[in-house]
Design a protein around this motif. Structure first.
Motif, PDB file in Angstrom:
ATOM      1  N   ALA A  48       0.638  -1.475  -0.315  1.00  0.00           N
ATOM      2  CA  ALA A  48      -0.214  -0.249   0.226  1.00  0.00           C
ATOM      3  C   ALA A  48       1.072   1.211  -0.223  1.00  0.00           C
ATOM      4  O   ALA A  48       0.423   1.672  -0.600  1.00  0.00           O
ATOM      5  CB  ALA A  48      -0.896   0.339   1.451  1.00  0.00           C
ATOM      6  N   PHE A  49       1.389   1.105   0.646  1.00  0.00           N
ATOM      7  CA  PHE A  49       2.586   2.784   0.580  1.00  0.00           C
ATOM      8  C   PHE A  49       3.739   2.732  -0.818  1.00  0.00           C
ATOM      9  O   PHE A  49       3.499   3.626  -0.512  1.00  0.00           O
ATOM     10  CB  PHE A  49       4.018   1.955   1.676  1.00  0.00           C
ATOM     11  CG  PHE A  49       4.959   3.334   2.014  1.00  0.00           C
ATOM     12  CD1 PHE A  49       4.071   4.945   3.019  1.00  0.00           C
ATOM     13  CD2 PHE A  49       6.237   3.229   1.454  1.00  0.00           C
ATOM     14  CE1 PHE A  49       4.620   5.751   2.558  1.00  0.00           C
ATOM     15  CE2 PHE A  49       6.335   4.612   1.092  1.00  0.00           C
ATOM     16  CZ  PHE A  49       6.696   5.396   2.263  1.00  0.00           C
ATOM     17  N   ASP A  50       4.088   1.510  -0.577  1.00  0.00           N
ATOM     18  CA  ASP A  50       4.717   1.349  -2.382  1.00  0.00           C
ATOM     19  C   ASP A  50       3.461   2.423  -3.514  1.00  0.00           C
ATOM     20  O   ASP A  50       4.230   2.841  -3.583  1.00  0.00           O
ATOM     21  CB  ASP A  50       4.853  -0.099  -2.541  1.00  0.00           C
ATOM     22  CG  ASP A  50       5.838   0.004  -4.302  1.00  0.00           C
ATOM     23  OD1 ASP A  50       6.420   0.591  -4.378  1.00  0.00           O
ATOM     24  OD2 ASP A  50       4.931  -0.795  -4.702  1.00  0.00           O
ATOM     25  N   GLY A  51       2.640   2.271  -3.398  1.00  0.00           N
ATOM     26  CA  GLY A  51       1.794   2.155  -4.422  1.00  0.00           C
ATOM     27  C   GLY A  51       1.339   3.610  -4.046  1.00  0.00           C
ATOM     28  O   GLY A  51       1.160   4.497  -4.973  1.00  0.00           O
ATOM     29  N   PHE A  52       0.975   3.742  -2.983  1.00  0.00           N
ATOM     30  CA  PHE A  52       1.111   5.771  -2.515  1.00  0.00           C
ATOM     31  C   PHE A  52       2.697   6.371  -3.307  1.00  0.00           C
ATOM     32  O   PHE A  52       2.329   7.409  -3.757  1.00  0.00           O
ATOM     33  CB  PHE A  52       1.213   5.654  -1.160  1.00  0.00           C
ATOM     34  CG  PHE A  52       1.850   7.142  -0.753  1.00  0.00           C
ATOM     35  CD1 PHE A  52       0.708   8.207  -0.977  1.00  0.00           C
ATOM     36  CD2 PHE A  52       2.672   7.010   0.645  1.00  0.00           C
ATOM     37  CE1 PHE A  52       1.464   9.846  -0.395  1.00  0.00           C
ATOM     38  CE2 PHE A  52       3.121   7.903   0.739  1.00  0.00           C
ATOM     39  CZ  PHE A  52       2.554   9.742   0.141  1.00  0.00           C
ATOM     40  N   LEU A  53       3.820   5.600  -3.001  1.00  0.00           N
ATOM     41  CA  LEU A  53       4.902   6.430  -2.969  1.00  0.00           C
ATOM     42  C   LEU A  53       4.737   6.995  -4.906  1.00  0.00           C
ATOM     43  O   LEU A  53       5.664   7.586  -5.469  1.00  0.00           O
ATOM     44  CB  LEU A  53       5.983   5.765  -2.796  1.00  0.00           C
ATOM     45  CG  LEU A  53       7.462   6.039  -2.497  1.00  0.00           C
ATOM     46  CD1 LEU A  53       7.506   7.840  -1.968  1.00  0.00           C
ATOM     47  CD2 LEU A  53       8.425   5.008  -1.908  1.00  0.00           C
ATOM     48  N   GLY A  54       4.987   5.660  -5.362  1.00  0.00           N
ATOM     49  CA  GLY A  54       4.680   5.271  -6.793  1.00  0.00           C
ATOM     50  C   GLY A  54       3.929   6.496  -7.217  1.00  0.00           C
ATOM     51  O   GLY A  54       4.412   6.566  -8.335  1.00  0.00           O
ATOM     52  N   GLY A  55       2.892   6.582  -7.285  1.00  0.00           N
ATOM     53  CA  GLY A  55       1.622   7.715  -7.288  1.00  0.00           C
ATOM     54  C   GLY A  55       2.222   9.506  -7.113  1.00  0.00           C
ATOM     55  O   GLY A  55       1.400  10.156  -7.856  1.00  0.00           O
TER      56      GLY A  55
END
Length: 941
Positions: free
Chosen positions: A502-509
């Motif tokens: 979930a954090f990875d998706g946030f950071l990638g966006g």
């Protein structure tokens, strides 16, 4: 006599320098008989303060014998006789006492006879005595005139249940020399069952008369300027309100600054025991059971806002410097102390000291601040307060600002017994030192070492280097400092891989640039915020990964400000939609706006900034604001095709939990629409419609606007089954049809549902008529012989249809939320009472005699526990609560929310409360109801 005189005289350790020689010489001659030490102190004081010089002349006959004894005895001699004053002489007597206390404390302060705490304590003793005497005497007068229902003369001793809470500096015993007094006036409504409104009117009169008695300026002066604006929702509430109303306010909408205000609160007049009980009930509101580090950011933001508002930034300049709010001032030390108390005081009661010096001492003893820092800040605080007192002593002015001229500053320097340059240098050093000590509190800390990562986690982390937000060297440098803390927090999740994803998706966006990481670096609570979301709530984590844009609300500057309320939210959304010309884009804009606010409520709840009940109110405020802002948009779009609505148009009613103003993170909206065409058969637009199809299609348009999945998702699920005749009835109901249906055809469950109905949007006149009709129906249908059997039957079928899902079930089943809400609605219906919330409905049941006070207490205990558990679990997951499947963060969140030390203790408490509530509901509803058709699950929902 000589021995008594030397007591005061020998305790003199300092005195001012006479700034004006002639007035000083006049006073020296007038009081030469007191000896050189006392005459010198009086003379030097008169040379600095025209106000104190005037008091010496006016009170000369009293002053000589007063100084012939210890100041403690002199103060007692001022205060003790006040108890014997008749009501007619109380105002003048208190004013004379104020003059003499002001003069005595000033001389004891300026001469070094008393330390700061004794000076402020003496002023506070007078304020306490004046407040208490005024309340008790005025309540006695109300009783004598028969205005306080059921009260007897002996009840005046406890002011009939009325209490004044001392707030701010008065509450802490820290009144400054010319201080206002901040009071919150309440009364114990349990002493007036069935007569609360009449009692409240009496106590409002007492409060107003007390304020005038203390504040009005007469020939004898004034006692204390009195400020009542710290009471709950002061803009709309009366000057005295019931303890139940106040507690309900703090439980539902109380804000962070109000938590801080209650650190210092204490009963000071009237029914002190009742005041203590009230403050005990507020302990969970003020003192959270977790380490509330976000308070640091709140305090820092507040400091900056104060400085911005008053233009107090920049280097220290002595002329015009604000000793209270300016750089390095008194408020800096108070913020420093109170913020730390709020952070840890929930877990450590030893930190809950009302005083600033006592708070610093307690924080040092508990290891929260170094002892040398506590000692240094204590010294600076005392010195600042002494300067503040001298500023006020000059003319008895409620000021904290240094004079704007060098001559004015020279006067204050002399008042402090220093030469001007020495005073300036010492004051500047203190201000700058306080600024350095307190500002360091808000600086970012060093990152801890991160945890060991699994191979899968390491692969995800290594991939971050390719993301747009981490392409610059500066961004990478800042993020590398933050990463260990983020990874450590994520590692505490129930499913750390899921949280990391979930954090990875946030950071990638995130877009390219370093602004966000620089913000995180300067504000560690924001780092914790993102990590906590991913580590604690899989539901919010997934939401964040799909809607990273909501982070705009976090970094926009208002994410941690006070909740604006329904009206402000509705205005904000309406303004936003008005700026968008296209209907479809308006609906998308509404979705983006709603998501940001909905996310904020969830995060504030998750972080403990608000509890389950305040979150419920905020979710309901938000939903209402959406309906209020969208209704005219939908109506306008519909009218563009079919013309304006016939007659007075339609009104949207919130039912169920929305009507009661209490939703959780996953609630849908129960709505019905009532219209009044006033005999107009059809609309007059390009494509006219008959009145009935017009309103039916308009209602469908509203439902579509709320529920349709668009590019930005959907707003809410909508349930309209609470309309007359349920699924079989028309989606919009004519007013006359609604009236006749409710009177002649509606089932009991529909009348129960009506207890929580609330008009949200539409024609104001029609809204008022519908509310009046609701009240009439409730009064007409309060027939126990029909209601009780119907409800008993309904309850049995609800139990069969929706049994508890397991031991942690909070909503369905005997003694749980729906069961208690059903009884509360029954109580309101039987009482014919318009109350919508569970608490007020149960209270209506007590007033009517349907419930006992013990019933109310047991039911509320079960309801509050179940609601906290249900609302908390709905924030974490859609699935039923399973403590075994929750990670450390999720378990800690729920246990903190319900104030339980462990899952085992919580389960035991839940079972005990639920069982007790079920027994009491059984006793009230019985088990002999006749079978009725209806849809009780919809009424309770």
């Amino acid at each position: 006599m000589l021995a008594a005189m030397t007591d005061f005289t020998t305790r003199i350790t300092r005195q001012p320098l006479p700034y004006e020689p002639e007035p000083a010489a006049d006073i020296a001659r007038s009081f030469a008989d007191l000896g050189p030490e006392l005459a010198g102190l009086l003379s030097a004081t008169a040379g600095c303060s025209p106000f104190l010089r005037g008091l010496m002349v006016r009170e000369a006959d009293w002053l000589r014998p007063a100084l012939s004894q210890p100041p403690e005895a002199a103060l007692d001699a001022i205060l003790d006789p006040l108890e014997d004053l008749p009501m007619a002489g109380l105002g003048d007597g208190l004013r004379i006492a104020k003059r003499r206390t002001a003069l005595l404390t000033a001389l004891a302060d300026l001469g070094g006879v008393w330390p700061l705490e004794k000076v402020t304590g003496a002023l506070t003793r007078l304020a306490d005595r004046a407040t208490d005497l005024a309340i008790r005497r005025l309540v006695a007068d109300e009783i004598r005139r028969g205005k306080l229902p059921g009260a007897r003369p002996e009840d005046a001793g406890t002011a009939g249940g009325m209490v004044a809470l001392a707030m701010g500096k008065m509450g802490a015993g820290e009144l400054n020399y010319s201080s206002d007094i901040d009071l919150v006036c309440l009364f114990d409504e349990t002493r007036y069952p069935g007569e609360e409104q009449e009692a409240r009117a009496s106590f409002i009169r007492v409060t107003r008369r007390m304020t005038a008695l203390l504040s009005d300026l007469t020939a004898e002066g004034y006692v204390f300027r009195t400020d009542l604006r710290l009471r709950p929702d002061a803009a709309v509430t009366p000057v005295c309100l019931s303890m139940a109303a106040a507690e309900s306010y703090y439980e539902s909408v109380g804000r962070t600054w109000e938590r801080a205000a209650y650190i210092k609160a204490r009963p000071c007049g009237g029914d002190l025991a009742a005041g203590d009980r009230f403050l005990k009930a507020l302990v969970p509101f003020v003192w959270r059971k977790h380490l509330d580090f976000v308070a640091i950011q709140d305090a820092h933001d507040m400091r900056l806002r104060i400085r911005d508002h008053r233009g107090l930034h920049g280097p220290v300049v002595i002329e015009g410097h604000d000793m209270k709010l300016g750089v390095g001032g008194i408020r800096e030390i108070e913020f420093f102390t109170q913020t730390r108390q709020l952070i840890a005081g929930g877990r450590d009661p030893s930190l809950r000291d009302r005083t600033t010096v006592g708070g610093l001492r307690a924080l040092s003893a508990a290891g929260w601040i170094p002892s040398d820092v506590a000692e240094e800040l204590t010294d600076h605080y005392r010195a600042h307060r002494e300067v503040e007192h001298r500023l006020q002593m000059v003319q008895d002015a409620q000021t904290h600002t240094m004079p704007a001229t060098s001559e004015g500053v020279d006067r204050i320097a002399a008042f402090c017994g220093l030469a001007p340059e020495a005073f300036r240098a010492a004051l500047r050093d203190r201000l700058e030192r306080v600024d350095r000590l307190t500002e360091g509190f808000f600086a970012p800390g060093q990152a801890e070492d991160g945890p060991e990562l699994s191979a899968h986690a390491r692969e995800i982390v290594e991939g971050w280097a390719s993301y747009p937000a981490l392409r610059s060297q500066r961004a990478v440098a800042i993020f590398n400092r933050l990463r260990p803390q983020i990874l450590k927090s994520l590692g505490r999740a129930a499913n750390s891989d899921e949280a990391l994803a979930a954090f990875d998706g946030f950071l990638g966006g995130l877009p390219a640039g370093v602004q966000i990481f620089a913000l995180f670096d300067a504000n560690p609570p924001l780092v914790d915020l993102i990590a906590d979301i991913c580590a604690t709530s899989p539901k919010l984590a997934r939401y964040l990964s799909r809607n990273a844009a909501v982070l705009d609300a976090v970094i926009g500057g208002g994410f941690f400000t006070h909740w604006p309320g329904t009206q402000s939210l509705a205005r904000e959304l309406a303004d936003k939609l008005a700026a968008v010309p296209d209907y479809e884009r308006r609906l998308d804009a509404a979705r983006r706006w709603m998501k940001e606010w909905h996310f904020r409520v969830g995060v504030h709840h998750l972080r403990g900034l608000i509890d389950a009940f305040e979150a419920a109110k905020q979710y309901a405020d938000l939903a209402e604001a959406v309906v209020v802002a969208l209704w005219p948009i939908v109506s306008e779009e519909f009218a563009r095709k079919h013309g304006p609505a016939p007659g007075r148009g339609a009104v949207v009613l919130g039912m169920g939990s929305l009507g009661a103003g209490r939703l959780n993170a996953g609630s849908d909206l129960d709505l019905i629409v009532i219209h009044d065409a006033q005999g107009q058969e059809e609309s007059t637009g390009p494509r006219p419609l008959g009145a009935r199809p017009y309103f039916a299609r308009l209602t469908q348009a509203l439902v579509t606007a709320l529920t349709a999945p668009m590019a930005e998702g959907r707003l809410y699920e909508v349930d309209m089954r609470l309309r007359p005749s349920g699924r079989q009835g028309p989606v919009a109901t004519a007013l006359e049809s609604f009236r006749s249906y409710q009177r002649d055809e509606a089932w009991t469950w529909e009348h129960l549902a009506l207890t929580r109905a609330r008009t949200l949007a539409g024609d104001p006149g029609l809204m008022g008529e519908i509310e009046a009709l609701r009240r009439e129906i409730l009064a007409e249908k309060a027939v126990p012989s029909r209601v009780l059997p119907d409800v008993a039957d309904m309850r049995r079928r609800l139990a069969d249809a929706k049994p508890p899902s397991g031991p942690w079930e909070a909503k369905n089943g005997p003694g749980r939320i729906m069961d208690i809400e059903l009884l509360a609605q029954t109580a309101a219906l039987l009482a014919g009472d318009p109350a919508r919330r569970v608490e007020q409905q149960l209270r209506a049941g007590v007033r009517s005699g349907f419930l006992s006070a013990a019933d109310e207490s047991a039911l509320l205990a079960a309801y509050r526990l179940c609601w906290r558990l249900q609302a908390g679990s709905r924030l974490l997951s859609e699935a039923p609560v399973d403590f075994g499947a929750l990670g450390e963060g999720g378990r800690a969140f729920l246990l903190r929310e319900v104030e339980a030390p462990s899952a085992e203790a919580l389960l035991a408490r839940l079972q005990t409360h639920v069982a007790e509530a079920a027994l009491r509901i059984d006793a009230r509803l019985g088990s002999d109801g006749t079978n009725q058709e209806g849809e009780g699950d919809r009424a309770a929902g």
